[in-house]
Design a protein around this motif. Structure first.
Motif, mmCIF file in Angstrom:
data_model
loop_
_atom_site.group_PDB
_atom_site.id
_atom_site.type_symbol
_atom_site.label_atom_id
_atom_site.label_comp_id
_atom_site.label_asym_id
_atom_site.label_seq_id
_atom_site.Cartn_x
_atom_site.Cartn_y
_atom_site.Cartn_z
ATOM 1 N N LEU A 117 0.825 -1.206 0.000
ATOM 2 C CA LEU A 117 0.000 0.000 0.000
ATOM 3 C C LEU A 117 0.862 1.260 0.000
ATOM 4 O O LEU A 117 0.545 2.233 -0.682
ATOM 5 C CB LEU A 117 -0.918 -0.007 1.224
ATOM 6 C CG LEU A 117 -1.931 1.133 1.316
ATOM 7 C CD1 LEU A 117 -2.917 1.078 0.151
ATOM 8 C CD2 LEU A 117 -2.676 1.077 2.644
ATOM 9 N N LEU A 118 1.954 1.240 0.760
ATOM 10 C CA LEU A 118 2.819 2.406 0.857
ATOM 11 C C LEU A 118 4.115 2.137 0.106
ATOM 12 O O LEU A 118 4.758 1.112 0.307
ATOM 13 C CB LEU A 118 3.118 2.708 2.327
ATOM 14 C CG LEU A 118 1.884 2.978 3.194
ATOM 15 C CD1 LEU A 118 2.289 3.197 4.639
ATOM 16 C CD2 LEU A 118 1.100 4.173 2.671
ATOM 17 N N ARG A 119 4.512 3.102 -0.749
ATOM 18 C CA ARG A 119 5.662 2.880 -1.612
ATOM 19 C C ARG A 119 6.613 4.058 -1.586
ATOM 20 O O ARG A 119 6.210 5.196 -1.351
ATOM 21 C CB ARG A 119 5.199 2.648 -3.053
ATOM 22 C CG ARG A 119 4.188 1.537 -3.177
ATOM 23 C CD ARG A 119 3.606 1.488 -4.552
ATOM 24 N NE ARG A 119 2.432 0.612 -4.582
ATOM 25 C CZ ARG A 119 1.633 0.487 -5.619
ATOM 26 N NH1 ARG A 119 1.850 1.178 -6.713
ATOM 27 N NH2 ARG A 119 0.599 -0.316 -5.561
ATOM 28 N N GLY A 123 8.581 3.530 -6.474
ATOM 29 C CA GLY A 123 7.504 2.580 -6.679
ATOM 30 C C GLY A 123 7.675 1.285 -5.910
ATOM 31 O O GLY A 123 6.738 0.489 -5.821
ATOM 32 N N ARG A 124 8.854 1.059 -5.347
ATOM 33 C CA ARG A 124 9.073 -0.170 -4.577
ATOM 34 C C ARG A 124 8.404 -0.047 -3.204
ATOM 35 O O ARG A 124 8.028 1.036 -2.769
ATOM 36 C CB ARG A 124 10.565 -0.441 -4.406
ATOM 37 C CG ARG A 124 11.295 0.651 -3.645
ATOM 38 C CD ARG A 124 12.710 0.258 -3.285
ATOM 39 N NE ARG A 124 13.462 1.379 -2.750
ATOM 40 C CZ ARG A 124 13.318 1.871 -1.523
ATOM 41 N NH1 ARG A 124 12.434 1.327 -0.689
ATOM 42 N NH2 ARG A 124 14.042 2.898 -1.110
ATOM 43 N N GLN A 125 8.293 -1.178 -2.526
ATOM 44 C CA GLN A 125 7.730 -1.172 -1.185
ATOM 45 C C GLN A 125 8.600 -0.357 -0.244
ATOM 46 O O GLN A 125 9.834 -0.420 -0.290
ATOM 47 C CB GLN A 125 7.622 -2.606 -0.650
ATOM 48 C CG GLN A 125 7.061 -2.696 0.763
ATOM 49 C CD GLN A 125 6.965 -4.130 1.250
ATOM 50 O OE1 GLN A 125 7.197 -5.060 0.486
ATOM 51 N NE2 GLN A 125 6.614 -4.311 2.507
ATOM 52 N N MET A 126 7.980 0.424 0.617
ATOM 53 C CA MET A 126 8.718 1.210 1.604
ATOM 54 C C MET A 126 9.419 0.307 2.605
ATOM 55 O O MET A 126 8.927 -0.762 2.952
ATOM 56 C CB MET A 126 7.764 2.131 2.370
ATOM 57 C CG MET A 126 7.609 3.515 1.795
ATOM 58 S SD MET A 126 6.744 4.607 2.961
ATOM 59 C CE MET A 126 7.064 6.179 2.179
ATOM 60 N N VAL A 131 10.410 5.122 5.959
ATOM 61 C CA VAL A 131 9.406 5.723 6.834
ATOM 62 C C VAL A 131 10.040 6.818 7.676
ATOM 63 O O VAL A 131 9.522 7.938 7.773
ATOM 64 C CB VAL A 131 8.749 4.658 7.733
ATOM 65 C CG1 VAL A 131 7.842 5.317 8.770
ATOM 66 C CG2 VAL A 131 7.946 3.673 6.884
ATOM 67 N N HIS A 132 11.174 6.514 8.294
ATOM 68 C CA HIS A 132 11.858 7.511 9.121
ATOM 69 C C HIS A 132 12.289 8.712 8.284
ATOM 70 O O HIS A 132 12.138 9.870 8.715
ATOM 71 C CB HIS A 132 13.072 6.879 9.806
ATOM 72 C CG HIS A 132 12.728 6.036 10.990
ATOM 73 N ND1 HIS A 132 12.796 6.499 12.286
ATOM 74 C CD2 HIS A 132 12.275 4.755 11.081
ATOM 75 C CE1 HIS A 132 12.408 5.551 13.123
ATOM 76 N NE2 HIS A 132 12.093 4.478 12.419
#
Length: 216
Positions: A117-119, A123-126, A131-132
């Motif tokens: 859901l979050l990238r 475009g890759r996965q976070m 996040v930090h």
């Protein structure tokens, strides 16, 4: 001779303040800088100045989702009609966040149910490092004082403190934010001393800054 002392009646329990009043109270930090609480103004600045692609992550964190839980989210975890977001892992729970869900999925096309859901911008996965980094850059762009102290835990704690100030029963807290260490519970208890504890149906579940973003 023995003297009998009769204790006075205890103080009346305080009524719960409105969500706006709670959000505007002076922030209270726990022992570590990671538990800093953002003021209402800082929350609004963070969301107002964030890049569109940063909003989904920031909203998740301000709804009590941890960084680890955020990177594990999949498209299948979103139920737009019901406004529900399913969190997996050790703190598995279902968040009924209504209109805020639109902010979380904004900008994403219909994806396979197992797609992250979050990238990251590529475009890759976070990752948790992403996040930090996203939180730090958003705090810097918003002009928040001591932005280097603003972490994913800061955003989550801001939400947890908001719930605690409304008098939410600590036995119900985990149903919204997952497991909370005992030392954090002790500190949270000081945010609403003498307040009658209430159930989930008696508290506002969205920070005003998130609610206004979702409805504005």
């Amino acid at each position: 001779p023995w003297v009998t002392i009769t204790p006075p009646d205890g103080p009346a329990l305080a009524a719960a303040p409105s969500p706006e009043a709670l959000s505007n109270q002076s922030p209270v930090a726990l022992a570590a800088p990671a538990a800093r609480e953002l003021s209402a103004e800082e929350q609004r600045s963070l969301l107002a100045e964030a890049a569109p692609e940063q909003i989904p992550l920031l909203v998740c964190l301000l709804c009590g989702v941890t960084s680890g839980e955020a990177v594990a989210l999949r498209a299948a975890d979103v139920e737009i009609p019901s406004g529900r977001l399913t969190i997996g892992g050790d703190g598995a729970r279902v968040l009924e966040i209504g209109p805020a869900l639109a902010a979380i999925v904004a900008g994403f096309a219909a994806d396979p149910r197992d797609a992250p859901l979050l990238r990251a911008p590529s475009g890759r996965q976070m990752t948790e490092a992403d996040v930090h980094g996203t939180v730090m850059t958003a705090a810097l762009d918003a002009g928040i004082a001591k932005a280097h102290e603003v972490s994913p835990s800061t955003l989550r704690h801001t939400y947890v403190a908001f719930l605690a100030r409304q008098g939410l029963r600590f036995s119900d807290l985990g149903r919204l934010v997952g497991p909370t260490p005992a030392e954090d519970l002790n500190a949270l208890a000081a945010l609403a001393p003498g307040m009658k504890r209430v159930g989930l149906d008696q508290v506002e579940k969205l920070l005003p800054a998130v609610r206004d973003l979702a409805t504005g």
